[in-house]
Structures are given as structure tokens and as C-alpha cells.
Design a protein around this motif. Structure first.
Motif, short mmCIF file in Angstrom:
data_model
loop_
_atom_site.label_atom_id
_atom_site.label_comp_id
_atom_site.label_asym_id
_atom_site.label_seq_id
_atom_site.Cartn_x
_atom_site.Cartn_y
_atom_site.Cartn_z
N SER A 32 -0.53 2.68 21.06
CA SER A 32 0.62 3.35 21.68
C SER A 32 1.95 3.03 20.99
CB SER A 32 0.71 2.95 23.15
OG SER A 32 0.75 1.54 23.28
N SER A 33 1.95 2.08 20.09
CA SER A 33 3.17 1.76 19.34
C SER A 33 2.79 1.31 17.93
CB SER A 33 3.98 0.68 20.05
OG SER A 33 3.17 -0.47 20.31
N TYR A 34 1.95 2.10 17.29
CA TYR A 34 1.41 1.76 15.97
C TYR A 34 2.52 1.79 14.93
CZ TYR A 34 -2.55 1.33 12.75
OH TYR A 34 -3.47 0.88 11.83
N PRO A 35 2.52 0.85 13.97
CA PRO A 35 3.58 0.83 12.97
C PRO A 35 3.70 2.14 12.21
CG PRO A 35 2.23 -1.16 12.84
CD PRO A 35 1.53 -0.24 13.79
N ALA A 36 4.92 2.60 12.03
CA ALA A 36 5.14 3.90 11.36
C ALA A 36 4.58 3.91 9.95
CB ALA A 36 6.63 4.22 11.35
N GLY A 37 4.66 2.79 9.28
CA GLY A 37 4.16 2.72 7.91
C GLY A 37 2.68 2.43 7.82
N GLY A 38 2.02 2.29 8.98
CA GLY A 38 0.59 2.00 8.98
C GLY A 38 0.30 0.54 8.69
N LEU A 39 -0.96 0.21 8.65
CA LEU A 39 -1.42 -1.13 8.33
C LEU A 39 -2.36 -1.06 7.14
CD1 LEU A 39 -2.32 -2.46 11.91
CD2 LEU A 39 -0.27 -3.01 10.59
N ASP A 40 -2.35 -2.11 6.33
CA ASP A 40 -3.29 -2.21 5.21
C ASP A 40 -4.62 -2.73 5.74
OD1 ASP A 40 -4.65 -2.52 2.87
OD2 ASP A 40 -3.46 -4.21 2.13
N LEU A 41 -5.59 -1.83 5.86
CA LEU A 41 -6.88 -2.19 6.44
C LEU A 41 -7.98 -2.36 5.39
CD1 LEU A 41 -6.89 0.34 9.44
CD2 LEU A 41 -6.01 -2.01 9.40
N ALA A 42 -7.68 -2.03 4.16
CA ALA A 42 -8.70 -2.01 3.11
C ALA A 42 -9.37 -3.37 2.96
CB ALA A 42 -8.08 -1.58 1.79
N GLY A 43 -10.69 -3.37 3.11
CA GLY A 43 -11.47 -4.58 2.89
C GLY A 43 -11.36 -5.62 3.98
N LYS A 44 -10.66 -5.33 5.06
CA LYS A 44 -10.42 -6.34 6.09
C LYS A 44 -11.41 -6.23 7.26
CE LYS A 44 -5.55 -6.98 4.97
NZ LYS A 44 -4.15 -6.94 5.47
N ARG A 45 -11.48 -7.33 8.01
CA ARG A 45 -12.27 -7.34 9.24
C ARG A 45 -11.39 -6.82 10.37
NH1 ARG A 45 -13.44 -13.59 9.48
NH2 ARG A 45 -11.20 -13.45 9.12
N VAL A 46 -11.74 -5.65 10.86
CA VAL A 46 -10.89 -4.96 11.83
C VAL A 46 -11.65 -4.78 13.14
CG1 VAL A 46 -9.58 -2.84 12.32
CG2 VAL A 46 -9.69 -3.74 9.97
N GLY A 47 -10.98 -5.03 14.23
CA GLY A 47 -11.54 -4.78 15.56
C GLY A 47 -10.76 -3.70 16.27
N VAL A 48 -11.46 -2.83 16.99
CA VAL A 48 -10.82 -1.82 17.83
C VAL A 48 -11.35 -1.99 19.25
CG1 VAL A 48 -10.51 0.65 18.30
CG2 VAL A 48 -10.54 -0.18 15.93
N VAL A 49 -10.44 -2.16 20.20
CA VAL A 49 -10.83 -2.26 21.61
C VAL A 49 -10.54 -0.93 22.28
CG1 VAL A 49 -10.43 -3.43 23.80
CG2 VAL A 49 -10.33 -4.73 21.66
N GLY A 50 -11.59 -0.29 22.80
CA GLY A 50 -11.42 0.98 23.50
C GLY A 50 -12.07 2.13 22.78
N VAL A 51 -12.83 2.94 23.52
CA VAL A 51 -13.50 4.11 22.95
C VAL A 51 -13.15 5.37 23.74
CG1 VAL A 51 -15.38 2.86 21.83
CG2 VAL A 51 -15.62 3.58 24.23
N GLY A 52 -11.91 5.43 24.24
CA GLY A 52 -11.41 6.66 24.83
C GLY A 52 -10.97 7.61 23.73
N ALA A 53 -10.19 8.60 24.09
CA ALA A 53 -9.78 9.61 23.13
C ALA A 53 -9.08 9.00 21.93
CB ALA A 53 -8.87 10.64 23.81
N THR A 54 -8.19 8.04 22.18
CA THR A 54 -7.45 7.39 21.09
C THR A 54 -8.37 6.53 20.24
OG1 THR A 54 -5.36 7.40 22.29
CG2 THR A 54 -5.62 5.75 20.57
N GLY A 55 -9.18 5.70 20.89
CA GLY A 55 -10.09 4.84 20.15
C GLY A 55 -11.02 5.64 19.26
N ILE A 56 -11.53 6.75 19.76
CA ILE A 56 -12.42 7.60 18.97
C ILE A 56 -11.72 8.09 17.71
CG2 ILE A 56 -13.47 9.92 18.97
CD1 ILE A 56 -14.33 9.35 21.88
#
Length: 538
Positions: free
Chosen positions: A168-192
Motif C-alpha cells: 500500500s506504500s511501495y517505493p516509487a523507484g521499486g526495490l532491487d529484487l534480483a537474486g534475493k530471498r523475497v517473502g510475500v505475505v498475502g494472496v489477495g488481489a494485490t498479493g497475486i
């Protein structure tokens, strides 16, 4: 130093929010000749489309209906690149509207309204902000949105040592996710949307699924110039049709369950499913919302499609396919390759109904059984305090100092979602007991509500009156009608954010009016045409 009790500005109306509703409301009130000041906590226009910049954010209403229909030239001079455009393009569209209508000069950004108190003796509101503004205004109009108060409900989020972001307040410039261990909590419309977008980019993805969702495949063709001209040519048709359908989309329920054989029903479901839109939810068989047998059969049809794409894997099916509520009684997301994500070697799925999240630790997410999933990045798509949250987080006080947060904390009541008894000249959009609280193509309902508010203010001024407020009897009548309509549906029996179930202690009530967008529009028009019998005007 400024005296905090002395107004820094006096206006006719304050508009809260600069999203789809706020921009149009500001335009209409200015056209009426009122002096208006709009405030928004965001850095620019867009409302939800400014805040929700997470990977994969996009419409699941067709772009050509998610538009303003009050100005043909404004409509036709913007062209979408896809059927379901993404967030950057949506944000650009709202900036286009803002600049075309010259709205910026009356909007104050990066400014959060903190309080609004009504003075009975003067019949005016004092609105305060976190920037020190003290505005004296006759009308306080809320266009704060129905999904603009995010929930941060997991212990220890502030201790996480990696990068943490809320959808709901994601950084405008995005995040560098390449190659990283990433977790997502939630599988509603946004999580999907996030999960299906980042799975191929990250080193490893761990999905924490708290509640399974029905989801439909999205077909999102790129538009050619000919496609754009085709939908532009439908402007008159869309303007006449959309406001009167059940959900404010261009399509409506076309089939009657009892009139079809089992073979015909299956053929219709397959055809609509293949459309790649929300049509199965909003334009197949309306009986699914009222008749358990119909709900069961359509729900099983969708589950079958989901199980096939999950390769009938028992764990994936148990975690991701709903069985305890019917299709369409919750929000139905669109997806594009989402279920296939779980067949990737770099994706793990955690069933949080089996083993809930206990807390977030510096190194990652700890489950109730003590397991810790170590992460570099954690994205929380944990939902909203829908419908009421935007206003209950502001100190709003009406006649006699009554508190809106306290009243809605006991019982969620409004008059047509447009006003609240005890709060004169507080006029609202996207609040409970109107379709715009969930069950509507938002631009359709927000345009209608802001137009109603504009007409009510114009009528009040033309009659030489200055105050409008719902009567207690008028509010009781609308709440009773709302409950009668909701009680006839299966939606009212479910557990979801539609009924505030995701917020501990929130009074249980279907937030959205489910009698239909066209019906609601007619009732609002009748209220105005009959001289506002549910309101007092002085």
C-alpha cells in the motif's frame, strides 16, 4: 508563530483526497463557483494509484470503462495501450485529467488531514492538517477512498533487518529484487499481482498464504490505434449503459439458471471464463449470489479450473483453492500466470492456516511452530480497514462533539453512503452502505456520488439554505433497507473484508450496498427529486 485556533484560510468546501473521486469533486464544485481546497497525503494526484506502485499493479476493470464520462473530449483524447493498463499508465492518465482541468492550483499535496470539527453555532467545519493548516469551511467532502487505510497487523515488522515494504506504500523507484530471498505475505488481489510479477526475477520467493482466493485468468491484449478508435466510438453507448448495470461495468447478467439445461450452463460458463475478464463474476448467472445450489456448482467450476493449473498437487490445492465460501462472495481477482508460479523451483508456499505467522524477526518470518524463513526482502500485502478506516483515523467530530470513529466503532451506519446523521455538511463518497464501498467499477460509482453531492450543494445554495444533514429516521430507513437486501444474499454469510472481518473488533456489516449500481443510482435520484426527504436542510 501561527495561532492554531485562527483559520489560515476560509473556503466554501474542503475536499479530502485527490484520487478519482476527489479530482472530479473539486472540478464540479469549482464549476459551481465555490472556493475549494483539496488535501492529499500523497505527493501527487492519483489516490490509490499513487500509493499502490507495487510490481504488477493494474486495472481489473477494462480501461475504457474506468474513465470519466462527463466530458466526451476528455475521454477521447486519452488512449489506453492495453485492455487492462498498468499502474504507471493509470497514474499518467490521472495527471492528464488534472492538468486538462487545471486542478493542481487548489490541491495541497503531502498534507494529511488530522482533524475536522463541526461548530454548531456557526454551521461550519474547522479542518486541521499535519502541516499546520486551519481551514474554516462550510462543507467537508470526503473522497478519501474505500481502500486507503492499510492494515499493519503482524508483530515485529519494525524489527526486520532486511528491506520491508507494504504494498500500500511501495517505493516509487521499486526495490532491487534480483537474486534475493523475497517473502510475500498475502494472496489477495494485490498479493497475486505481486507474486506473478516478481517470481521470475527473485532468487527465491516464499509466499505466505493466509486465505485462499478464487481467481480468474486475465486476457490483456495490447491495443492498436484501430482498437482505440473502436472504443472511443462507443462513448455515447458506454455513457448510457454503464451507470445502470448491476456493477457499473459495461456488461450485466444475461442468463437465467433455471432456463438452461446442465449442458447449456456448462457451455455458457466455459465461454464466459474464456473471455479473460471479470465477466464470470459480474455477468454470468446472478443466482449465484442467492441460491446455494447455483453457488456450489459455479464455485466447483472455478475450483476445477484452478486445480487443473495447480496440476492437482494436494498441498497447493489445499492452500490456494477455497472450499469454505462461494465464488463471488469475496472480491475476485484477475491473474496472469499466477498459478503456474507455484511450479517454479525457486518458489515455496507456506500454508498459514495450518501454521500461522507468529511474528517477524530481524532475519525473517517466524511461524507458530518455531520455523523461521530467512529473507532479504519482505513485502506485506496485508489488506485494508475498508470503507471506514480512512475517516476513523481522522478526529472527526460532529454535533455535540460526537466522534465518528467512536460511532462507527459501535455500529457502521450511513445514509446511502453519502452522509451521516449528526455530522451536518459532511458529505461522503466510497463509505459504507453504498456500492462504491466494494461492489462497483469505481469510476462509475464515484462519478455518480460526486454528482449527487454537487447537485445537493447547488440546490441548498439556490434555496438560500446553508446546512444539510440526514435525519435519524432517514438513516434508520436506509440501514434497514441495506440489511434487508444484504440478508437475502450469500455474501452476508461469508467472512471477509467485505464485512470488516479482517479488522479485529470491527462491527460486522456488509460494507457495500448489494442492491445494484443502477438501483442505487435510481434511489439517489429519487431522493433528490423528492426534495431530500431523508435529510433536514436549514
Amino acid at each position: 508563530m501561527t495561532d492554531p485556533t485562527v483559520p489560515t484560510r476560509t473556503v466554501d468546501a474542503v475536499v479530502l483526497g485527490a484520487g478519482v473521486a476527489g479530482l472530479y469533486q473539486l472540478h464540479q464544485l469549482r464549476e459551481q463557483g465555490l472556493t475549494v481546497q483539496a488535501f492529499d497525503a500523497a505527493g501527487d494526484v492519483g489516490g490509490t494509484w499513487w500509493w499502490n506502485r507495487y510490481p504488477g499493479a493494474r486495472f481489473d476493470s477494462e480501461g475504457y470503462i474506468y474513465q470519466y464520462l462527463f466530458d466526451e473530449k476528455l475521454y477521447k483524447e486519452w488512449a489506453w495501450s492495453q485492455k487492462f493498463p498498468g499502474q504507471p499508465e493509470i497514474e499518467s492518465w490521472l495527471r492528464y485529467v488534472t492538468d486538462r482541468l487545471d486542478l493542481r492550483r487548489d490541491i495541497r499535496f503531502d498534507t494529511r488531514v488530522t482533524a475536522a470539527h463541526y461548530d454548531e453555532d456557526r454551521g461550519r467545519w474547522t479542518v486541521r492538517t499535519d502541516r499546520g493548516d486551519v481551514v474554516d469551511t462550510q462543507f467537508f467532502v470526503s473522497c478519501a477512498g474505500m481502500l486507503s487505510a492499510p492494515l499493519h497487523d503482524i508483530e515485529g515488522a519494525d524489527t526486520f533487518a532486511g528491506q520491508l515494504a507494504y504494498s500500500s506504500s511501495y517505493p516509487a523507484g521499486g526495490l532491487d529484487l534480483a537474486g534475493k530471498r523475497v517473502g510475500v505475505v498475502g494472496v489477495g488481489a494485490t498479493g497475486i499481482q505481486i507474486i506473478q510479477t516478481i517470481a521470475s526475477e527473485v532468487g527465491h520467493l516464499t509466499v505466505f498464504a493466509r486465505g485462499p482466493q478464487y481467481a480468474l485468468p486475465m486476457k490483456n491484449p495490447t491495443y492498436t490505434e484501430a482498437d482505440q478508435q473502436r472504443y472511443h466510438a462507443r462513448f455515447d453507448e458506454l455513457r448510457e449503459t454503464i451507470p445502470h448495470t448491476f456493477t457499473g461495468f459495461e456488461y450485466d447478467f444475461e442468463h437465467v439458471w433455471a432456463d438452461c439445461t446442465p449442458e447449456q450452463r456448462r457451455e455458457i460458463l466455459e465461454e464466459i471464463y474464456a473471455d479473460g475478464s471479470l465477466k464470470l463474476w459480474l455477468a454470468s448467472f446472478g443466482e449465484m449470489f442467492f441460491v446455494q445450489e447455483v453457488s456450489d456448482e459455479i464455485s466447483e467450476f472455478v475450483r476445477e479450473k484452478m486445480r487443473e493449473r495447480l496440476h492437482h498437487d494436494p498441498y497447493l490445492v489445499e492452500t490456494l483453492v477455497p472450499t469454505d465460501y462461494g465464488f463471488g462472495t469475496h472480491r475476485v481477482p484477475l491473474e496472469n500466470g499466477y498459478f503456474e508460479v507455484y511450479h517454479r523451483e525457486n518458489v515455496d508456499l507456506v500454508n498459514c492456516r495450518r501454521t500461522p505467522i507468529a511474528r517477524i524477526r530481524p532475519e525473517g518470518v517466524e511461524l507458530a511452530d518455531g520455523t523461521v524463513h530467512e529473507l532479504d526482502v519482505l513485502i506485506l500485502a496485508t489488506g485494508f480497514d475498508a470503507g471506514t478506516g480512512a475517516l476513523t483515523r481522522i478526529d472527526i467530530r460532529g454535533r455535540g462533539g460526537r466522534s465518528l470513529a467512536e460511532e462507527w466503532g459501535r455500529d457502521i451506519r450511513t445514509t446511502m453512503g453519502l452522509a451521516k446523521h449528526g455530522y451536518p455538511n459532511l458529505l461522503t463518497t466510497a463509505t459504507p452502505l453504498a456500492p462504491s464501498a466494494a461492489l462497483c467499477n469505481m469510476t462509475t460509482c464515484l462519478q455518480q456520488q460526486t454528482e449527487w453531492i454537487t447537485e445537493a450543494i447547488a440546490t441548498l445554495r439556490a434555496e438560500g439554505r446553508s446546512v444539510i444533514e440526514p435525519t435519524a429516521e432517514g438513516e434508520d430507513a436506509w440501514v434497514d433497507h441495506h440489511e434487508e437486501v444484504a440478508g437475502a444474499t450469500l455474501v452476508a454469510n461469508t467472512t471477509s473484508w467485505y464485512l470488516g472481518s479482517n479488522v479485529p473488533g470491527k462491527p460486522r456489516r456488509l460494507l457495500s450496498y448489494i442492491g445494484g449500481v443502477g438501483t442505487y443510482r435510481q434511489k439517489c435520484a429519487e431522493e433528490a427529486a423528492n426534495g431530500y426527504p431523508a435529510f433536514t436542510r436549514t
